[in-house]
Scaffold this active site. Structure first.
Site, PDB file in Angstrom:
ATOM      1  N   GLU A 304       0.823  -1.208   0.000  1.00  0.00           N
ATOM      2  CA  GLU A 304       0.000   0.000   0.000  1.00  0.00           C
ATOM      3  C   GLU A 304       0.860   1.262   0.000  1.00  0.00           C
ATOM      4  OE1 GLU A 304      -3.042  -0.016  -0.610  1.00  0.00           O
ATOM      5  OE2 GLU A 304      -3.876  -1.929   0.049  1.00  0.00           O
ATOM      6  N   ARG A 308       0.826   3.769  -3.256  1.00  0.00           N
ATOM      7  CA  ARG A 308       0.203   5.074  -3.010  1.00  0.00           C
ATOM      8  C   ARG A 308       1.249   6.155  -2.769  1.00  0.00           C
ATOM      9  NH1 ARG A 308      -5.546   3.788  -0.061  1.00  0.00           N
ATOM     10  NH2 ARG A 308      -5.555   1.580  -0.487  1.00  0.00           N
ATOM     11  N   ASP A 437      -5.135  -9.921  -8.061  1.00  0.00           N
ATOM     12  CA  ASP A 437      -5.449  -9.040  -9.189  1.00  0.00           C
ATOM     13  C   ASP A 437      -4.255  -8.359  -9.852  1.00  0.00           C
ATOM     14  OD1 ASP A 437      -5.118  -7.588  -6.829  1.00  0.00           O
ATOM     15  OD2 ASP A 437      -6.940  -6.395  -7.028  1.00  0.00           O
ATOM     16  N   GLU A 573     -11.898   0.785 -10.363  1.00  0.00           N
ATOM     17  CA  GLU A 573     -11.536  -0.143 -11.452  1.00  0.00           C
ATOM     18  C   GLU A 573     -12.386  -0.020 -12.712  1.00  0.00           C
ATOM     19  OE1 GLU A 573     -11.809  -1.030  -8.236  1.00  0.00           O
ATOM     20  OE2 GLU A 573      -9.695  -1.316  -7.761  1.00  0.00           O
ATOM     21  N   THR A 662      -0.725   0.667 -10.242  1.00  0.00           N
ATOM     22  CA  THR A 662      -2.043   0.158  -9.882  1.00  0.00           C
ATOM     23  C   THR A 662      -2.835   1.134  -9.008  1.00  0.00           C
ATOM     24  OG1 THR A 662      -3.230  -1.822  -9.136  1.00  0.00           O
ATOM     25  CG2 THR A 662      -1.314  -1.153  -7.835  1.00  0.00           C
TER      26      THR A 662
END
Ligand code: DMJ
Length: 673
Positions: A304, A308, A437, A573, A662
Site C-alpha cells: 500500500e 500510493r 489481481d 476499477e 495500480t
C-alpha cells in the site's frame, strides 16, 4: 631518547642538543660524522661569522620573500577552493551514484540529480562552478516568480478559450528551454525516458522537464469541469477536517489514520496536477516540504505504501519536475527496503519505516501474491532515477522467483506465498480479484515499462490470460454477460469482485501494445459486464462483490448481491477500464457510462459539508448507509480516471509514454534500447 649523559656533552644552545645527539645515536657509531648535522653546524658558524649588517640584509630578504609567498597563496586560494569544495547538490549526487565508485559501473544509468527549483541548492556545473548563473530546473510554475496560473486556470474553467499569454521568459528559462503543461507532460518520441543501462550517464531529467508544450491546450469540456468540481468538493472536506491525515471521515468531520503519512494528500498530488488545480497543488506541496516525515516509528504495509506513496511521489516528480518529490520518494523507498530481508527474499507485508524492521502479519509468515508482485513498477523506476540498482534488484528477484514457481494453474497464481520457503501456499484457489489481481496487471505493465523486452513477463501474462479464458470465464443469464469467476479446488464460483474490473483496461492496453486482438474482444465484453454491475443496481453504483446468475430465473437479473457484499468503497476499477476503452476505441458510450457513474457518486455518496463517503448499501437509494470514510484512491484514482476518460486529448497522459501503476500514478515508459 633524551638522556642526562647526552645533555652533559651537548653544546650550550638547547636547539642543537637533540639534533646533534640524536643524529649521532642514529648513526650507530661514535666516529661517524653525520653530514647533515655537520652541515648545519658549519652553516651556523658561518652565519655567526657574518657582520650584523650582512645578517640584517639576509633576514630582510627572507622576510620579503615570505610576505610575497603568503600574498600569492591567498590570491590563488579562492578558485582552488571552489574547485575542491562541493556544492550540496554535488555531494548528494555523488553519494547517490554508488556505481561511480565501483570497479564495475552500475547497471543502471546515472542518478537523477536532485533539482534545485525552489532554491534549496545552487545548481553548479562541475566545470565552472562559481560563475554559472543559477539555473532552476523543473516547471517554471513551481519556481519563485509571478504566477501565471490564473491565466491557465481561466482557460480551463471559463467558457472563454483564450490561449495562455506566454510569460516573458527570463534568462534562466531561455537557457533551460522547458515549458511544462499543466495537462501532464508530453514527451516527444526522441525525448522519451532512457531505460536502465549498464552505462553511467548524465543524470536524467524528469519526463516533464524534457517536454515542450507545443500544442494548443485542448479546452476542458463540461464533464471534465464536473470532475474538477467533484475533486474540489472532496478536497474541501479533506482540507477542512483531515488535513495532513490519512483519510477523511466526512460525516464526523474528522479523519482516520492508517500509516499517519497524509495518504490522501500524497495520493491526490498528481491528480491535482493533471486537473490543473495549481493552488491546491502548491498548498499540498508545502505540506510535503515541511510536514511529511518518514522517520516515524510506524508499521506500514509494503504494498500500500509503495503504490500510493512511492508511486504518488514518483509520478508527481515526473509531472512537476520538482526534486522535492524525488527526495521524498528516495527516502520512503530506502525505508521500505528492510521488507526484502527474508529467507526467501519474498518481502514481508509490513515494515516499520522508523526502526528499519520488517515482519509478516502476526498470524502467518505468508505474504499476499498480488502485494509482492505489484511493487515492481515503482521500485524499478526509483532505481532508474537514483542510479541505485538495489531497488530494482530486490523486486526483479521476486518476479524471477515467482516465474519459476510450481503451483500455478495454466498461468493462474494462488493468493499466498510463504516468506520463508518462497513457495505458494493455500494452493488450488484462483481469482482475478483480491490478493491476486494486480499480479496480472503488473506482468503486462512491467513489460511495457521496460520497453517490451522482458520476455518472461510477457510469457507469464499471455499464459495467465489463457488460464483465465480456460478456467474462469463464464456467461451469465439472462443477458449473457461475460464475467470472470473464481476457481476453488476445481469448483467454479460465479463470484466476481469489483476489483476484477481492472482487467478490461489491462487487456485493452495489451492489445494496444501489439498483443492479440482477442484480448481486445474480451476487454469489450468484460467492460460491458462491469458497467452492468452498476447499471443493474438500484443506486447505479456497483457493490464490492457480485454473484452472476448462471441459470435464467424469472424476475432475476444477471447480478445478485449478498448482504455482506453490498458496500461501495468509491473504487476506481470500472472507471479505469472505461478510460482505456475510450482511449483505444473512441467509442463515446464509454464516456457516457462513466458520466452516469459520476452522477451516481454525486447523488449517493457526496457529503454536503465536503468530501464523499463510501456507503454500505448500494441497493437502497433512500438510505445507502454512509460509512463515513473517503478512501485515498477516490482522489488518487477514481476522479483522475474520470477526468482522463472525459478528455479527448490523447496527450493528456499519453499511453505510449506513460504506464499507470495500480494506484493510477503515471510513470514513464523507458525508451526502447
Ligand atoms: C487501490 O489501492 C489499487 O487500485 C489496488 O490495486 C486495488 N485496490 C485499490 C482500489 O480499489
Amino acid at each position: 631518547m633524551y638522556s642526562a649523559a647526552a645533555a652533559a656533552v651537548s653544546p650550550p644552545r638547547r636547539d642543537f642538543i637533540s639534533v646533534t645527539l640524536s643524529a649521532e645515536r642514529a648513526g650507530g657509531t661514535g666516529g661517524y660524522n653525520n653530514s647533515k648535522a655537520w652541515r648545519r653546524r658549519s652553516c651556523w658558524r658561518k652565519w655567526k661569522q657574518l657582520s650584523r649588517l650582512q645578517r640584517s640584509v639576509i633576514l630582510f630578504l627572507f622576510a620579503f620573500l615570505a610576505v610575497c609567498g603568503v600574498l600569492s597563496y591567498t590570491s590563488l586560494g579562492e578558485p582552488w577552493k571552489s574547485l575542491t569544495i562541493k556544492s550540496p547538490d554535488d555531494q548528494r549526487t555523488e553519494s547517490a551514484i554508488p556505481g561511480l565508485k565501483l570497479a564495475n559501473p552500475a547497471v543502471l544509468p546515472a542518478p537523477q540529480k536532485a533539482d534545485a527549483n525552489l532554491g534549496d541548492y545552487p545548481e553548479l556545473s562541475p566545470q565552472k562552478p562559481p560563475k554559472l548563473p543559477h539555473i532552476r530546473r523543473g516547471p517554471s510554475n513551481l519556481q519563485i516568480k509571478p504566477p501565471r496560473r490564473d491565466v491557465r486556470l481561466k482557460t480551463r474553467h471559463g467558457t472563454s478559450r483564450a490561449v495562455e499569454q506566454p510569460v516573458q521568459p527570463d534568462k534562466e528559462e531561455k537557457t533551460e528551454k522547458s515549458v511544462i503543461s499543466w495537462r501532464g507532460a508530453v514527451i516527444e518520441p526522441d525525448q522519451s525516458t532512457e531505460p536502465p543501462s549498464s552505462k553511467i550517464k548524465e543524470p536524467e531529467k524528469p519526463s516533464s522537464v524534457e517536454a515542450e508544450d507545443q500544442k494548443e491546450p485542448v479546452p476542458i469540456n463540461e464533464r471534465q469541469m464536473a470532475v474538477i468540481e467533484a475533486f474540489r468538493h472532496a478536497w474541501k472536506g479533506y482540507r477542512d477536517f483531515a488535513w495532513g491525515h490519512d483519510e477523511l471521515k466526512p460525516l464526523s468531520k474528522s479523519y482516520s489514520e492508517w500509516f499517519g503519512l497524509g495518504l490522501t494528500l500524497i495520493d491526490a498530488l498528481d491528480t491535482m496536477w493533471i486537473l490543473g488545480l495549481k493552488e491546491e497543488f502548491e498548498e499540498a506541496r508545502k505540506w510535503v516540504a515541511t510536514d511529511l516525515a518518514f522517520d516515524k516509528n510506524v508499521d506500514v504495509n509494503l504494498f500500500e505504501s509503495t503504490i500510493r506513496i512511492l508511486g504518488g511521489l514518483l509520478s508527481t516528480y515526473h509531472l512537476s519536475g520538482d526534486s522535492l518529490f524525488l527526495e521524498k520518494a528516495k527516502d520512503i523507498g530506502n525505508r521500505l527496503m528492510p521488507a526484502f530481508k527474508t529467507p526467501s527474499k519474498i518481502p514481508y507485508s509490513d515494515v516499520n519505516i522508523g526502526r528499519g524492521t520488517a515482519h509478516p502479519p502476526r498470524w502467518t509468515s505468508d505474504s499476499t501474491v498480488a502485494e509482492v508482485t505489484s511493487i515492481q513498477l515503482e521500485f524499478r523506476e526509483l532505481s532508474r532515477l537514483t542510479g541505485d540498482e538495489k531497488f530494482q534488484k530486490a523486486v526483479d528477484e521476486v518476479m524471477k522467483h515467482v516465474h519459476t514457481l510450481s503451483g500455478k494453474n495454466d498461468g493462474l497464481v494462488p493468493m499466498f506465498i510463504n516468506t520463508n520457503s518462497g513457495q505458494f501456499t493455500h494452493l488450488g484457489v484462483y481469482t482475478l480479484g483480491a490478493r491476486a489481481d494486480s499480479y496480472y496487471e503488473y506482468l503486462l505493465k512491467q513489460w511495457i515499462q521496460g520497453g517490451k523486452k522482458e520476455n518472461e513477463l510477457l510469457e507469464d501474462y499471455m499464459r495467465a490470460i489463457e488460464g483465465v479464458k480456460k478456467h474462469l470465464l463464464q456467461r451469465s443469464q439472462p443477458k449473457q454477460l461475460t464475467f470472470v469467476g473464481e476457481l476453488a479446488h476445481g469448483h467454479f464460483s460465479a463470484k466476481m469482485d469489483h476489483l476484477v474490473c481492472f482487467l478490461p483496461g489491462t487487456l485493452a492496453l495489451g492489445a494496444h501494445n501489439g498483443l492479440t486482438a482477442d484480448h481486445m474482444k474480451l476487454a469489450e465484453a468484460l467492460i460491458e459486464t462491469c458497467y452492468q454491475m452498476y447499471a443493474q443496481v438500484e443506486t447505479g453504483l456497483s457493490p464490492e462483490i457480485v454473484h452472476f446468475n448462471l441459470h435464467a430465473q424469472k424476475g432475476h437479473k444477471d447480478v445478485e448481491i449478498k448482504p455482506a457484499d453490498r458496500h461501495n468503497l468509491l473504487r476506481p476499477e470500472t472507471v479505469e477500464s472505461l478510460f482505456y476503452m475510450y482511449r483505444f476505441t473512441g467509442d463515446k458510450k464509454y464516456q457516457d457510462w462513466g458520466w452516469e457513474i459520476l452522477q451516481n457518486f454525486n447523488k449517493y455518496t457526496r457529503v454536503p459539508t465536503g468530501g464523499y463517503t463510501s456507503i454500505n448499501n448500494v441497493q437502497n437509494p433512500s438510505n445507502p448507509e454512509p460509512r463515513d470514510k473517503m478512501e485515498s484512491f477516490f482522489l488518487g484514482e477514481t476522479l483522475k480516471y474520470m477526468f482522463l476518460l472525459f478528455s479527448d486529448d490523447i496527450d493528456l497522459i499519453n499511453l505510449d509514454k506513460y504506464v499507470f501503476n495500480t494506484e493510477a500514478h503515471p510513470l514513464p515508459i523507458w525508451a526502447p534500447a
